[in-house]
Design a protein around this motif. Structure first.
Motif, PDB file in Angstrom:
ATOM      1  N   THR A 102      69.729 100.591 107.737  1.00 25.35           N
ATOM      2  CA  THR A 102      68.766 101.621 107.336  1.00 25.35           C
ATOM      3  C   THR A 102      68.924 101.996 105.854  1.00 25.35           C
ATOM      4  OG1 THR A 102      70.282 103.375 108.054  1.00 25.35           O
ATOM      5  CG2 THR A 102      68.655 102.575 109.650  1.00 25.35           C
ATOM      6  N   GLU A 103      69.668 101.196 105.114  1.00 26.03           N
ATOM      7  CA  GLU A 103      69.881 101.494 103.703  1.00 26.03           C
ATOM      8  C   GLU A 103      69.384 100.350 102.818  1.00 26.03           C
ATOM      9  OE1 GLU A 103      73.748 104.255 103.155  1.00 26.03           O
ATOM     10  OE2 GLU A 103      74.147 102.290 104.014  1.00 26.03           O
ATOM     11  N   ILE A 104      68.986 100.720 101.639  1.00 24.52           N
ATOM     12  CA  ILE A 104      68.567  99.748 100.626  1.00 24.52           C
ATOM     13  C   ILE A 104      69.449  99.946  99.405  1.00 24.52           C
ATOM     14  CG2 ILE A 104      66.685  98.965  99.142  1.00 24.52           C
ATOM     15  CD1 ILE A 104      64.734 100.082 101.190  1.00 24.52           C
ATOM     16  N   CYS A 105      70.056  98.891  98.919  1.00 18.80           N
ATOM     17  CA  CYS A 105      70.883  99.017  97.717  1.00 18.80           C
ATOM     18  C   CYS A 105      70.413  98.023  96.660  1.00 18.80           C
ATOM     19  CB  CYS A 105      72.357  98.805  98.045  1.00 18.80           C
ATOM     20  SG  CYS A 105      72.799  97.115  98.465  1.00 18.80           S
ATOM     21  N   SER A 106      70.572  98.406  95.414  1.00 18.27           N
ATOM     22  CA  SER A 106      70.171  97.563  94.292  1.00 18.27           C
ATOM     23  C   SER A 106      71.220  97.671  93.191  1.00 18.27           C
ATOM     24  CB  SER A 106      68.801  97.997  93.760  1.00 18.27           C
ATOM     25  OG  SER A 106      67.798  97.884  94.750  1.00 18.27           O
ATOM     26  N   TYR A 107      71.309  96.617  92.382  1.00 13.81           N
ATOM     27  CA  TYR A 107      72.274  96.577  91.288  1.00 13.81           C
ATOM     28  C   TYR A 107      71.543  96.318  89.970  1.00 13.81           C
ATOM     29  CZ  TYR A 107      75.403  95.783  95.257  1.00 13.81           C
ATOM     30  OH  TYR A 107      76.069  95.885  96.459  1.00 13.81           O
ATOM     31  N   CYS A 108      72.139  96.790  88.887  1.00 12.72           N
ATOM     32  CA  CYS A 108      71.518  96.619  87.578  1.00 12.72           C
ATOM     33  C   CYS A 108      72.600  96.555  86.503  1.00 12.72           C
ATOM     34  CB  CYS A 108      70.555  97.776  87.285  1.00 12.72           C
ATOM     35  SG  CYS A 108      69.593  97.571  85.770  1.00 12.72           S
ATOM     36  N   VAL A 109      72.529  95.555  85.617  1.00 12.67           N
ATOM     37  CA  VAL A 109      73.481  95.412  84.511  1.00 12.67           C
ATOM     38  C   VAL A 109      72.842  95.956  83.242  1.00 12.67           C
ATOM     39  CG1 VAL A 109      74.865  93.822  83.127  1.00 12.67           C
ATOM     40  CG2 VAL A 109      74.534  93.395  85.578  1.00 12.67           C
ATOM     41  N   THR A 110      73.531  96.886  82.578  1.00  9.38           N
ATOM     42  CA  THR A 110      72.973  97.546  81.394  1.00  9.38           C
ATOM     43  C   THR A 110      74.057  97.739  80.331  1.00  9.38           C
ATOM     44  OG1 THR A 110      73.481  99.745  82.272  1.00  9.38           O
ATOM     45  CG2 THR A 110      71.304  98.843  82.795  1.00  9.38           C
ATOM     46  N   ASP A 111      73.642  98.328  79.241  1.00 12.53           N
ATOM     47  CA  ASP A 111      74.558  98.856  78.222  1.00 12.53           C
ATOM     48  C   ASP A 111      73.932 100.171  77.747  1.00 12.53           C
ATOM     49  OD1 ASP A 111      76.506  99.306  76.358  1.00 12.53           O
ATOM     50  OD2 ASP A 111      75.815  97.788  74.937  1.00 12.53           O
ATOM     51  N   LEU A 112      73.962 101.165  78.618  1.00 12.19           N
ATOM     52  CA  LEU A 112      73.235 102.409  78.400  1.00 12.19           C
ATOM     53  C   LEU A 112      73.632 103.122  77.115  1.00 12.19           C
ATOM     54  CD1 LEU A 112      73.242 103.882  82.036  1.00 12.19           C
ATOM     55  CD2 LEU A 112      71.364 102.689  80.878  1.00 12.19           C
ATOM     56  N   ASP A 113      74.906 103.113  76.779  1.00 12.15           N
ATOM     57  CA  ASP A 113      75.353 103.813  75.578  1.00 12.15           C
ATOM     58  C   ASP A 113      75.439 102.904  74.357  1.00 12.15           C
ATOM     59  OD1 ASP A 113      77.423 102.309  76.509  1.00 12.15           O
ATOM     60  OD2 ASP A 113      78.894 103.935  76.581  1.00 12.15           O
ATOM     61  N   HIS A 114      75.066 101.635  74.512  1.00 14.47           N
ATOM     62  CA  HIS A 114      75.022 100.663  73.407  1.00 14.47           C
ATOM     63  C   HIS A 114      76.351 100.584  72.658  1.00 14.47           C
ATOM     64  CE1 HIS A 114      70.668 100.004  73.813  1.00 14.47           C
ATOM     65  NE2 HIS A 114      70.605 101.292  74.076  1.00 14.47           N
ATOM     66  N   ASN A 115      77.439 100.535  73.405  1.00 14.09           N
ATOM     67  CA  ASN A 115      78.753 100.411  72.778  1.00 14.09           C
ATOM     68  C   ASN A 115      79.293  98.983  72.862  1.00 14.09           C
ATOM     69  OD1 ASN A 115      79.409 100.200  75.468  1.00 14.09           O
ATOM     70  ND2 ASN A 115      80.920 101.844  75.479  1.00 14.09           N
ATOM     71  N   GLY A 116      78.463  98.057  73.354  1.00 18.12           N
ATOM     72  CA  GLY A 116      78.885  96.661  73.443  1.00 18.12           C
ATOM     73  C   GLY A 116      79.645  96.321  74.694  1.00 18.12           C
ATOM     74  N   ARG A 117      79.787  97.288  75.604  1.00 17.86           N
ATOM     75  CA  ARG A 117      80.496  97.051  76.865  1.00 17.86           C
ATOM     76  C   ARG A 117      79.532  97.287  78.025  1.00 17.86           C
ATOM     77  NH1 ARG A 117      84.327 100.810  77.632  1.00 17.86           N
ATOM     78  NH2 ARG A 117      83.988 102.076  75.775  1.00 17.86           N
ATOM     79  N   LEU A 121      75.275  99.247  87.474  1.00 12.68           N
ATOM     80  CA  LEU A 121      74.815 100.404  88.235  1.00 12.68           C
ATOM     81  C   LEU A 121      74.516  99.966  89.658  1.00 12.68           C
ATOM     82  CD1 LEU A 121      72.249 101.898  85.684  1.00 12.68           C
ATOM     83  CD2 LEU A 121      74.663 102.481  85.921  1.00 12.68           C
ATOM     84  N   MET A 122      74.879 100.804  90.585  1.00 13.38           N
ATOM     85  CA  MET A 122      74.556 100.556  91.982  1.00 13.38           C
ATOM     86  C   MET A 122      73.801 101.764  92.517  1.00 13.38           C
ATOM     87  SD  MET A 122      75.194 101.230  95.359  1.00 13.38           S
ATOM     88  CE  MET A 122      76.734 102.108  95.335  1.00 13.38           C
ATOM     89  N   SER A 123      72.638 101.519  93.085  1.00  8.88           N
ATOM     90  CA  SER A 123      71.831 102.595  93.646  1.00  8.88           C
ATOM     91  C   SER A 123      71.527 102.269  95.103  1.00  8.88           C
ATOM     92  CB  SER A 123      70.514 102.747  92.869  1.00  8.88           C
ATOM     93  OG  SER A 123      69.701 103.746  93.454  1.00  8.88           O
ATOM     94  N   SER A 124      71.889 103.185  95.981  1.00  2.41           N
ATOM     95  CA  SER A 124      71.613 103.004  97.408  1.00  2.41           C
ATOM     96  C   SER A 124      70.701 104.123  97.898  1.00  2.41           C
ATOM     97  CB  SER A 124      72.910 103.007  98.221  1.00  2.41           C
ATOM     98  OG  SER A 124      73.551 104.262  98.116  1.00  2.41           O
ATOM     99  N   PHE A 125      69.859 103.777  98.848  1.00  2.00           N
ATOM    100  CA  PHE A 125      68.892 104.749  99.360  1.00  2.00           C
ATOM    101  C   PHE A 125      68.819 104.638 100.873  1.00  2.00           C
ATOM    102  CE2 PHE A 125      64.514 105.794 100.646  1.00  2.00           C
ATOM    103  CZ  PHE A 125      64.435 107.100 100.184  1.00  2.00           C
ATOM    104  N   ILE A 259      68.431  94.181  90.729  1.00  2.00           N
ATOM    105  CA  ILE A 259      68.588  93.130  91.738  1.00  2.00           C
ATOM    106  C   ILE A 259      68.416  93.803  93.085  1.00  2.00           C
ATOM    107  CG2 ILE A 259      70.111  91.346  92.653  1.00  2.00           C
ATOM    108  CD1 ILE A 259      71.643  91.510  89.970  1.00  2.00           C
ATOM    109  N   GLY A 260      67.262  93.607  93.689  1.00  4.52           N
ATOM    110  CA  GLY A 260      66.933  94.344  94.901  1.00  4.52           C
ATOM    111  C   GLY A 260      67.432  93.687  96.166  1.00  4.52           C
ATOM    112  N   GLY A 261      67.225  94.389  97.267  1.00  4.82           N
ATOM    113  CA  GLY A 261      67.606  93.864  98.565  1.00  4.82           C
ATOM    114  C   GLY A 261      69.027  94.234  98.944  1.00  4.82           C
ATOM    115  N   ASN A 262      69.499  93.656 100.007  1.00  2.00           N
ATOM    116  CA  ASN A 262      70.848  93.937 100.499  1.00  2.00           C
ATOM    117  C   ASN A 262      71.773  92.747 100.261  1.00  2.00           C
ATOM    118  OD1 ASN A 262      70.287  96.535 101.493  1.00  2.00           O
ATOM    119  ND2 ASN A 262      69.289  95.644 103.288  1.00  2.00           N
ATOM    120  N   TYR A 263      71.765  92.251  99.025  1.00  2.00           N
ATOM    121  CA  TYR A 263      72.651  91.142  98.696  1.00  2.00           C
ATOM    122  C   TYR A 263      74.103  91.586  98.877  1.00  2.00           C
ATOM    123  CZ  TYR A 263      68.480  89.243  96.421  1.00  2.00           C
ATOM    124  OH  TYR A 263      67.217  88.783  96.163  1.00  2.00           O
ATOM    125  N   SER A 264      74.875  90.743  99.497  1.00  2.47           N
ATOM    126  CA  SER A 264      76.291  91.075  99.657  1.00  2.47           C
ATOM    127  C   SER A 264      76.973  91.103  98.291  1.00  2.47           C
ATOM    128  CB  SER A 264      76.971  90.055 100.580  1.00  2.47           C
ATOM    129  OG  SER A 264      76.764  88.737 100.085  1.00  2.47           O
TER     130      SER A 264
END
Length: 282
Positions: A102-117, A121-125, A259-264
């Protein structure tokens, strides 16, 4: 003899007058004058042309005030990028979310603060309770481990979306996100927030809230707008709250590669494609 001399003198005078008239009707410059004037004119024209070219070049080369603050979305060198992606993948046990049916999770690769690292992010609903959860991990300063970011006051605000508007003053990067909460079927609250990652802390700032209430039918709506201090504001003020709050900051729409869906566990190619989507759209 006198008569011949007199006639000769008159002839010479007459010839002299004819020569003078010829010079007056068709004046010739002194030797070298025409060449000198021509060079002076050419030099002046050339100097003016060069000055004009320099002015145009300087104008084209001079950056506009809007370009003084850039969004360095690809500031990470290719070799470092691959190293960080490999690190994120090898530490998947730290951020992998075991989603239920009953859950949906997604992942996202970012550099939100632009520090080069990089961050992941993982978001579950939860589809049953409408409750979401956010997790953020960042590559550490020595690029050999992942560090969990402190997540404060986030109530499911990092939701999978194709893009988000970012505001920056060149040092801090704030992202326009919203939190939608439906308390009862007759009322919905939509809060506008500014999210930022700074010093390993992922925080948000409440800017304004819109409440849509229906007391009789779904078409009988009443809307209320308030600022961060719960003071009444107009709809126009609510809609412009980001530009007002970040007046003078540069803004751009930034793409997000969820990256949507329930990828392991997302693959390395998925993680790379996610970061490649993190770029300026306009």
């Amino acid at each position: 003899m006198k008569r011949v001399l007199f006639v000769s003198v008159l002839s010479l005078i007459f010839c002299g007058l004819l020569s003078a008239c010829s010079m007056i009707s068709d004046p010739k410059p002194f030797p070298g004058l025409e060449t000198s004037a021509s060079f002076e004119t050419t030099d002046a024209t050339t100097a003016l042309t060069e000055a004009s070219s320099e002015t145009v070049s300087e104008s084209e080369a001079a950056p506009s005030s809007d370009s003084e603050v850039e969004f360095p979305t690809s500031a990470i060198p290719a070799d470092s990028l691959e190293q960080q992606l490999q690190l994120i993948l090898s530490c998947s046990d730290l951020w992998k979310y075991d989603a239920s049916s009953t859950e949906i999770c997604s992942y996202c690769v970012t550099d939100l603060d632009h520090n080069g690292r990089l961050e992941i992010l993982m978001s579950s609903f939860s589809t049953t309770s409408s409750i979401s959860y956010t997790q953020c991990m960042e590559v550490n300063e020595t690029f050999d481990a992942l560090t969990a970011c402190v997540v404060t006051e986030l109530n499911g605000d990092i939701q999978p979306m194709e893009s988000v508007v970012c505001y920056t003053d060149g040092k801090v990067y704030c992202y326009a996100v919203s939190d939608k909460v439906q308390t009862v079927w007759q009322e919905t609250n939509l809060t506008k927030l500014a999210m930022k990652l700074e010093g390993g802390k992922l925080t948000e700032e409440k800017l304004a809230t819109a409440t849509n209430s229906s007391k009789i039918t779904s078409t009988d709506l009443e809307s209320y707008y308030k600022d961060a201090e719960d003071r009444p504001i107009t709809r126009a003020q609510y809609e412009a709250i980001y530009d007002t709050h970040f007046s003078g900051w540069r803004k751009a729409e930034i793409g997000l590669g969820w990256i949507g869906g329930n990828y392991s566990i997302p693959s390395l190619d998925m993680l790379r494609a996610s970061y490649e989507a993190f770029t300026v759209l306009y």
